[in-house]
Design a protein around this motif. Structure first.
Motif, PDB file in Angstrom:
ATOM      1  N   ARG A 116      22.540  23.063   5.479  1.00 42.96           N
ATOM      2  CA  ARG A 116      21.176  23.397   5.045  1.00 42.96           C
ATOM      3  C   ARG A 116      20.520  24.261   6.106  1.00 42.96           C
ATOM      4  O   ARG A 116      20.352  23.852   7.231  1.00 42.96           O
ATOM      5  CB  ARG A 116      20.376  22.128   4.820  1.00 42.96           C
ATOM      6  CG  ARG A 116      20.941  21.289   3.673  1.00 42.96           C
ATOM      7  CD  ARG A 116      20.107  20.087   3.418  1.00 42.96           C
ATOM      8  NE  ARG A 116      18.748  20.480   3.131  1.00 42.96           N
ATOM      9  CZ  ARG A 116      18.084  20.162   2.028  1.00 42.96           C
ATOM     10  NH1 ARG A 116      18.653  19.443   1.128  1.00 42.96           N
ATOM     11  NH2 ARG A 116      16.846  20.546   1.848  1.00 42.96           N
ATOM     12  N   VAL A 117      20.156  25.467   5.688  1.00 46.27           N
ATOM     13  CA  VAL A 117      19.479  26.406   6.572  1.00 46.27           C
ATOM     14  C   VAL A 117      18.200  26.831   5.871  1.00 46.27           C
ATOM     15  O   VAL A 117      18.196  27.094   4.671  1.00 46.27           O
ATOM     16  CB  VAL A 117      20.375  27.641   6.865  1.00 46.27           C
ATOM     17  CG1 VAL A 117      19.656  28.631   7.749  1.00 46.27           C
ATOM     18  CG2 VAL A 117      21.684  27.197   7.477  1.00 46.27           C
ATOM     19  N   PHE A 118      17.119  26.905   6.622  1.00 44.60           N
ATOM     20  CA  PHE A 118      15.838  27.270   6.041  1.00 44.60           C
ATOM     21  C   PHE A 118      15.256  28.469   6.764  1.00 44.60           C
ATOM     22  O   PHE A 118      15.546  28.696   7.929  1.00 44.60           O
ATOM     23  CB  PHE A 118      14.844  26.104   6.139  1.00 44.60           C
ATOM     24  CG  PHE A 118      15.256  24.904   5.357  1.00 44.60           C
ATOM     25  CD1 PHE A 118      14.942  24.791   4.015  1.00 44.60           C
ATOM     26  CD2 PHE A 118      15.985  23.883   5.950  1.00 44.60           C
ATOM     27  CE1 PHE A 118      15.322  23.684   3.286  1.00 44.60           C
ATOM     28  CE2 PHE A 118      16.381  22.783   5.239  1.00 44.60           C
ATOM     29  CZ  PHE A 118      16.047  22.682   3.896  1.00 44.60           C
ATOM     30  N   ALA A 119      14.413  29.200   6.065  1.00 49.98           N
ATOM     31  CA  ALA A 119      13.659  30.307   6.650  1.00 49.98           C
ATOM     32  C   ALA A 119      12.244  30.223   6.100  1.00 49.98           C
ATOM     33  O   ALA A 119      11.998  29.601   5.061  1.00 49.98           O
ATOM     34  CB  ALA A 119      14.296  31.641   6.298  1.00 49.98           C
ATOM     35  N   ALA A 120      11.309  30.881   6.766  1.00 50.94           N
ATOM     36  CA  ALA A 120       9.917  30.894   6.310  1.00 50.94           C
ATOM     37  C   ALA A 120       9.615  32.224   5.643  1.00 50.94           C
ATOM     38  O   ALA A 120      10.041  33.280   6.112  1.00 50.94           O
ATOM     39  CB  ALA A 120       8.978  30.670   7.485  1.00 50.94           C
ATOM     40  N   THR A 121       8.863  32.162   4.558  1.00 55.47           N
ATOM     41  CA  THR A 121       8.433  33.376   3.881  1.00 55.47           C
ATOM     42  C   THR A 121       7.171  33.898   4.549  1.00 55.47           C
ATOM     43  O   THR A 121       6.616  33.245   5.438  1.00 55.47           O
ATOM     44  CB  THR A 121       8.139  33.105   2.390  1.00 55.47           C
ATOM     45  OG1 THR A 121       7.004  32.224   2.315  1.00 55.47           O
ATOM     46  CG2 THR A 121       9.334  32.466   1.687  1.00 55.47           C
ATOM     47  N   THR A 122       6.696  35.063   4.121  1.00 57.53           N
ATOM     48  CA  THR A 122       5.476  35.638   4.703  1.00 57.53           C
ATOM     49  C   THR A 122       4.255  34.774   4.413  1.00 57.53           C
ATOM     50  O   THR A 122       3.277  34.816   5.139  1.00 57.53           O
ATOM     51  CB  THR A 122       5.232  37.065   4.165  1.00 57.53           C
ATOM     52  OG1 THR A 122       5.205  37.016   2.736  1.00 57.53           O
ATOM     53  CG2 THR A 122       6.310  38.011   4.644  1.00 57.53           C
ATOM     54  N   THR A 123       4.334  33.954   3.373  1.00 60.28           N
ATOM     55  CA  THR A 123       3.206  33.071   3.054  1.00 60.28           C
ATOM     56  C   THR A 123       3.303  31.738   3.779  1.00 60.28           C
ATOM     57  O   THR A 123       2.418  30.910   3.683  1.00 60.28           O
ATOM     58  CB  THR A 123       3.138  32.811   1.535  1.00 60.28           C
ATOM     59  OG1 THR A 123       4.339  32.150   1.134  1.00 60.28           O
ATOM     60  CG2 THR A 123       2.942  34.090   0.751  1.00 60.28           C
TER      61      THR A 123
END
Length: 136
Positions: free
Chosen positions: A104-111
């Motif tokens: 499980r890898v996560f990233a953040a969006t611009t929001t």
């Protein structure tokens, strides 16, 4: 033999705890130390029970009431159960991390929202320019 195995008859337990057998019966009635029972109903004490009886004697010699001792033992038992549960959860987490590395890898969006990514992939780069104009 493990520390929770009820193996000691009341006379042996009383001797090990340096107490009178009648005191052990009273503590059983009060729920301070509840020994195991044989099929015939005889009390059988474990090493953990003996340690608890010694702790009761120590607290009593320091002036703690039986109700206070009951509460201390209750909190100590709860604390031990919670430590055991934490250890169990840590082991389960470690097993998950070992068996599923990078699953499980996560990233953040611009929001600021979190999105899930496949292991080894990168989020799509956003090069969009956003102008901010403060209140007029």
């Amino acid at each position: 033999m493990d520390e929770n195995s009820p193996v000691f008859a009341i006379a042996v337990a009383a001797e090990l705890a340096e107490m009178h057998p009648q005191t052990l019966r009273q503590y059983d009635r009060l729920g301070l130390v509840v020994p195991g029972r044989t099929r015939g109903g005889s009390r059988r004490y474990s090493m953990r029970d003996i340690a608890q009886l010694r702790e009761i004697a120590r607290l009593g010699s320091e002036g703690v009431s039986l109700e206070g001792i009951r509460r201390v033992l209750e909190l100590e038992n709860e604390n031990k159960e919670l430590r055991d549960r934490v250890r169990e959860l840590e082991t389960a987490l470690a097993d998950q991390l070992i068996n599923r590395p990078g699953a499980r890898v996560f990233a953040a969006t611009t929001t600021g929202a979190a999105i899930s990514l496949k292991a080894g992939s990168r989020p799509q780069r956003n090069t969009q320019i956003v102008l901010y104009r403060g209140p007029h």
